[in-house]
Design an enzyme around this catalytic site. Structure first.
Site, PDB file in Angstrom:
ATOM      1  N   CYS A 461      -8.306  -7.830  -1.769  1.00  0.00           N
ATOM      2  CA  CYS A 461      -8.937  -7.200  -0.506  1.00  0.00           C
ATOM      3  C   CYS A 461      -9.502  -5.960  -0.364  1.00  0.00           C
ATOM      4  O   CYS A 461     -11.050  -6.761  -0.310  1.00  0.00           O
ATOM      5  CB  CYS A 461      -7.374  -6.580   0.146  1.00  0.00           C
ATOM      6  SG  CYS A 461      -7.892  -6.089   2.044  1.00  0.00           S
ATOM      7  N   GLU A 463      -9.725  -4.109  -3.610  1.00  0.00           N
ATOM      8  CA  GLU A 463      -8.758  -3.866  -5.427  1.00  0.00           C
ATOM      9  C   GLU A 463      -9.534  -4.334  -6.418  1.00  0.00           C
ATOM     10  O   GLU A 463     -10.276  -4.394  -6.847  1.00  0.00           O
ATOM     11  CB  GLU A 463      -7.605  -4.040  -5.426  1.00  0.00           C
ATOM     12  CG  GLU A 463      -6.790  -3.026  -5.014  1.00  0.00           C
ATOM     13  CD  GLU A 463      -6.404  -3.153  -3.181  1.00  0.00           C
ATOM     14  OE1 GLU A 463      -6.995  -5.275  -2.930  1.00  0.00           O
ATOM     15  OE2 GLU A 463      -6.454  -2.819  -2.748  1.00  0.00           O
TER      16      GLU A 463
END
Lengths: 823, 307
Positions: A461, A463
């Protein structure tokens, strides 16, 4: 023409005017149309052959069992080539599909037949398949799944905040574990290694390393030898699986009457014969090789959000450049191949049987993020022609997969930012941006070598991953701190859960005489949740290696190969574990604290008694109290009053994380990325002192509460800047949504405004930003007439999804995000 | 008002249509003009003004805080469930607005010091640096508070914040000249060249405005000047009118010209202030802006080429 009296984004204009975007992409659209917006079905073959092998290998070292199970899958699973595609390899039947991972959730497959009826992300399965699952597969896993183990291991006081049932299926949405529906968090492979070396060479390395073991050592023969055996076997498995596609392509070519397609199939057969065993020779090889590894990874395990695509513009560029030079590939052909990959990706759906997992990942979410831009390991700008090709493809063919992530740094070229701005302006939410100026220093502070930090890939998402030095992390704990606020107000209780003392009894709130006393009570509740979260995560981490192995990910990892340890091990010498816990309701909590401090204790406009009565009644009959609370300073407005509270709350989390990360030897740092879960987490929280009504969504990531950011998008960025403790390193990503109306970014001047905003965001060292450029009227129209708006993409948490795929709750959540329009 | 204090009715961030880059606009109260189409009616008077937004009012059934706290008992429930303020009794202490829960009663305009304004403006400085933006003084008419405007601009410059002013140029030339010394960009309106028309539409003669523009352009040849015309239906929305304005503008490369299409977004505020909206029902004819834009772009070509 359109019925709106406003400026439309290109995406909105295409839909409103039914503009055909298919010219030149007939082939891609033919594949897309064959599955687009259909309800996906479940393919059970992976579960079947995986289980078949696991039954036969009980007692053996887990990594070896896993490799054997995958070999069994490679040998027996039906292989497919999507009609019309130029890339071979699927993990299941034709169409839009998901596969099963019974090692995770095989103990509650009794609900499989009902999945087509659920509102969020439904799936279809035939009765016959359900029968096979329930007779051949599920019984074996009963009592063996990770989920059952965790549920059994959870001490009662942790259960009280974790689950709402005895089975551990229903989340309490207070301190939620997310590990029981995935085998690890998001990850990214070193695809560059695959393309440059091929699996024959990787296998040779495993053989050499095995040969170097001390054959007389009891430790090495038991601990290491099976690992290298598994590595060799996994190389064989993927090469075998690939070759079966060569046979299939040849067989299909034999039956094919169309000459052109026949030639394509024969060329594919040739490639599948060599890939991914050998190094890629050209761009087409590279695409096929990467795709095989990506798909076989999906068969291997359910790593959350799926394995990301890594720095695609970097590892594909040498092949692209060389082929263009040699005249064997055109720019358009390269784009077609990539888009072919995107439509293949769109067919594999990350299936969550677990109802909680499903709540967290609405809209058939998966994140095979493609990273573009950024810097080289030596810190030079890495943007190249392929980076621009990816952006162009997203503008022309805005499919929701894969997610596109652009790395930005202080010397990103102006053209790169301008093309990003143009792509953002299209309105489908791509790309999201990740800031090198935040990630690289933070990752080095946490222990990474500078060159590896520079070479990070965006993963999942929001990271970042360094594929050869980081190690696996478990599904992370989600902490609903809005409940800490509710429990402060109601003396440890939550209205949803009645008399149960979910938190601590910190006393009658109406008797608190000072702000300090109230704040203290909140911090006690806050810390109590932190303690529970860290304890829970420790159990989660400890159990994980007993249940999961990942030979394919391990064989691609430098440290695993060197140490002879599977990547699912918790500690690998030289490895870094950058895991995190999720803070839900940041803006919500900060706004509550600011409102109580200002309205009750400083201005004395309301008494605590009035506030308590008002929230207990969900503001019914207390509309004035609600409005007064809402007028207090709030997070997201560059208001030092609220931002100082936000900063302190962040510090509280970081201090705790620091203390216990040291003890554990791994990082468990504070992150603000709810994906879509701020909606379900809000559903257990009653009315709060920031004026938020009961059961509505919490604030999202590090964004402001809905409608609270009345000072414009620049102020939201500044609040993020001012609320971050950059002197501490126990922090992870922060998700930031900004919604702009198309009018604000109209024309060339509008493009420049986005570029300027991105530059400033980069200067401010904020981790992430993403934009929704859409008119509120469009979203409302799509709710009324979903058929017309089927192709409407919106940005959710770290990804874009079709608006009409989302539940009504989440649709409303997106509609209610503040739309910034200033003239 | 001293130079150090003024009356501000709004500070707006992320303004992207008034001057270069991402800007913060400081709206000062008070205006010598009374344009019939004015979109900021709350800006016209110099003093703070009470406004009432009935849409926000929770109704007297749910909240009576304004009435309960009015020291004059000047507020009473009205038959429609809202409130009525007795203008005879009201002493404009604005206590009611302080106590209004939903911000339905709201005071336009508050006294701020130079330091307070600059502190607010500087909070967004990170965005100015990248976009070439900064602070724009607007109004009302910023030059109706000339000392305060000048002090704000001086202080902004000391903080290395880029500056612009939006003015109708109906001011003493000395005041205009003084602020120009501290400006990066001057944005000035010409609404009509014909004086009678101008008087009718705005309540004042345009002689001083036109004179000021000529003088500034001559005296500050390097100052970036953006001359704008709000295109108002039934007032100046013809090619003849716009051409007449363009012909008036001194031809020099430091000057650019822009048309602003009329909008009605200020209309609700008239009702909040208890004022009649004088431009009810007027709208620009479809296609007119496209035709006028041709004149605008020709003019800009001409200004740019002049060396």
């Amino acid at each position: 023409m359109t019925t709106f009296d406003c400026c439309l984004s290109p995406q909105e204009a295409r839909i409103a005017n039914s503009i055909d975007t298919r010219a030149g992409r007939e082939r891609i659209y033919e594949i897309l149309d064959s599955f687009h917006m259909t309800t996906p079905f479940i393919d059970i073959e992976r579960a079947r052959y995986f289980t078949e092998s696991m039954k036969a290998t009980e007692g053996q070292p887990l990594v070896l069992r896993w490799a054997k199970a995958l070999k069994n899958c490679a040998e027996k699973m039906t292989v497919y080539i999507t009609p019309g595609s130029l890339i071979a390899g699927r993990a299941g039947k034709q169409g839009r599909y998901g596969i099963l991972y019974p090692e995770i959730d095989g103990d509650f497959y009794s609900t499989l037949g009902e999945l087509d009826k659920r509102e969020k992300s439904p799936f279809k399965i035939t009765d016959e398949e359900v029968n096979i699952v329930l007779t051949e597969i599920a019984p074996y896993w009963k009592g063996k799944t990770y989920h059952e183990h965790l549920n059994g291991a959870m001490p009662d006081d942790l259960r009280g905040v974790t689950y709402d049932d005895d089975m551990g299926l229903k989340s309490k949405f207070v301190v939620s574990e997310t590990s029981s529906y995935r085998s690890a968090l998001q990850w990214v492979h070193d695809y560059d290694k695959v393309l440059k070396r091929g699996f024959k060479d990787i296998k040779r390395e495993a053989e050499e390393r095995m040969a170097e073991l001390d054959a007389e050592s009891p430790v090495q023969t038991w601990e290491k030898r099976p690992f290298y055996e598994a590595m060799i076997m996994i190389c064989d498995a993927i090469m075998l699986w690939a070759r079966r596609h060569a046979d299939l392509a040849r067989e299909m070519a034999g039956k094919e009457t169309d000459k052109i397609r026949k030639a394509e199939l024969l060329a594919m057969a040739d490639r599948c014969e060599r890939m991914p065993a050998e190094p890629a020779k050209d761009f087409r090889d590279a695409i096929q090789s990467q795709w095989f590894v990506q798909m076989f990874s999906r068969i291997e395990q359910k790593a959350s959000a799926i394995i990301s695509n890594g720095r695609m513009d970097q590892y594909l560029f040498p092949y692209y450049e060389q082929d263009l030079e040699a005249g064997i590939l055109t720019r358009e052909q390269a784009k077609e191949l990539l888009e072919m990959m995107w439509v293949e990706m769109a067919q594999f759906i990350d299936l969550y049987i677990n109802p909680t997992g499903n709540e967290f990942n609405e809209g058939y979410a998966h994140w095979e993020a493609v990273t573009i831009g950024g810097q080289t390991p030596q810190g030079e700008d890495a943007t190249n022609e392929l980076s621009y090709l990816f952006l162009e493809s997203k503008r022309e063919f805005p499919l929701n997969y894969p997610d596109l992530a652009a790395r930005i740094h202080s010397c990103s070229p102006e053209r790169f930012l301008a093309e990003i701005a143009e792509t953002i302006k299209d309105g489908s939410g791509f790309p999201k941006l990740i800031n090198d100026e935040e990630v690289v220093p933070l990752y080095t502070a946490k222990g990474a070598p500078y060159d590896q930090a520079m070479d990070y890939s965006v993963s999942g998402c929001t990271e970042a991953r360094m594929p050869n030095i980081e190690t696996y992390t478990s599904g992370c704990v989600y902490v609903n701190f809005a409940t800490a606020m509710e429990m402060t107000m109601h003396n440890g209780r939550m209205l949803k859960y009645g008399d149960q003392v979910v938190g601590l009894e910190t006393g009658d709130v109406t008797k608190m005489e000072s702000w300090d006393e109230f704040y203290d009570a909140y911090i006690k509740q806050h810390n109590n949740l932190l303690v529970k979260a860290f304890r829970q995560q420790y159990i989660v981490d400890s159990l994980r290696p007993e249940h999961f192995a990942t030979p394919l990910a391990s064989v691609l990892h430098d440290l695993c190969m060197k140490e002879g340890l599977d990547l699912q091990n918790q500690f690998i010498p030289g490895g870094l574990e950058y895991s995190y816990f999720e803070f839900l309701g940041y803006g919500t909590v900060v706004d509550c604290l600011a409102a109580i401090k200002k309205v009750v204790f400083e201005d004395k406009k309301l008494t605590m008694d009035e506030v308590l009565k008002a929230i207990s009644a969900n503001f019914e009959g207390y509309e004035d109290v609600r409005e007064i609370l809402r007028s207090a300073p709030s997070y997201g407005n560059n208001d030092p009053y609220a931002d100082a509270i936000a900063k302190e709350i962040d510090a509280v989390c970081q201090r705790y994380a620091q203390k216990y990360s040291e003890e554990r030897g791994v990082n468990l740092d504070v992150r603000y990325v709810p994906i879509t879960s701020h909606v379900p987490f809000g559903k257990v929280v009653s009315a709060l002192p920031n004026g938020r009504e009961a059961w509505t969504a919490l604030s999202d990531g590090s964004s402001a509460s809905h409608g609270a950011d009345h000072m414009g998008p620049t102020a939201v960025l500044m609040s993020n800047y001012h609320s971050k403790n950059r002197g501490m390193k126990n922090r992870a990503s922060r998700l930031l949504n900004v919604k702009l109306s198309p009018k604000v970014v109209e024309g060339e001047a509008g493009t420049q405004k986005i570029v300027d905003m991105i530059r400033t965001w980069c200067d401010l060292h904020l981790w992430h930003i993403q934009f929704n450029i859409i008119n509120k009227q469009t979203l409302l129209a799509a709710q009324k007439d979903p058929d017309k708006y089927r192709s409407l993409l919106v940005r959710i948490a770290g990804y874009s999804a079709y608006f009409c795929d989302l539940s009504r709750d989440l649709q409303n959540d997106i509609i209610n995000r503040t739309e910034h329009e200033q003239m | 008002m001293s130079a150090n204090e003024g009356i501000v009715f709004n500070i707006q961030n992320f303004s992207v249509h008034d001057g270069t880059g991402i800007r913060t606009i400081v709206f000062l109260k008070g205006c010598p003009l009374r344009c019939a189409w004015c979109s900021n009616p709350e800006s016209q008077l110099m003093k703070p003004q009470l406004a009432f937004n009935p849409m926000k009012c929770l109704t007297t059934e749910k909240c009576t805080r304004c009435m309960d706290n009015c020291p004059q008992d000047a507020i009473s429930p009205s038959p429609d469930g809202l409130i009525a303020i007795d203008p005879e009794a009201c002493i404009h202490c604005h206590t009611c607005a302080e106590h209004c829960a939903a911000n339905a009663l709201n005071v336009y305009g508050k006294t701020m010091t130079v330091k307070e304004v600059i502190r607010e403006v500087e909070k967004e400085a990170a965005f100015y640096a990248r976009s070439g933006g900064g602070m724009t003084l607007s109004g009302g008419e910023a030059l109706s508070q000339p000392d305060f405007s000048l002090a704000l601009l001086k202080e902004a410059k000391r903080h290395r914040i880029k500056t612009a002013i939006e003015t109708c140029a109906y001011a003493r030339y000395d005041d205009l000249k003084a602020v120009c010394e501290y400006l990066d960009e001057l944005i000035v309106d010409i609404k009509a060249v014909d004086d009678e028309k101008h008087k009718k539409g705005t309540g004042v003669s345009n002689q001083r405005i036109l004179e000021n523009i000529k003088c500034v352009a001559a005296e500050f040849p390097d100052l970036r000047i953006l001359i704008r015309t709000p295109v108002i239906p039934g007032f100046n929305d013809t090619e003849e009118e716009i051409r007449a304005i363009v012909d008036f503008i001194p031809v020099q490369p430091s000057i650019a010209y822009e048309l602003l299409p009329y909008h009605r977004m200020g209309q609700p505020k008239y009702a909040y202030l208890g004022m009649e909206f004088p431009y009810e029902g007027k709208a620009l004819e479809e296609g007119i802006m496209d035709r006028l834009r041709i004149i605008e772009s020709e003019a800009n070509q001409r200004f740019k080429q002049k060396q």
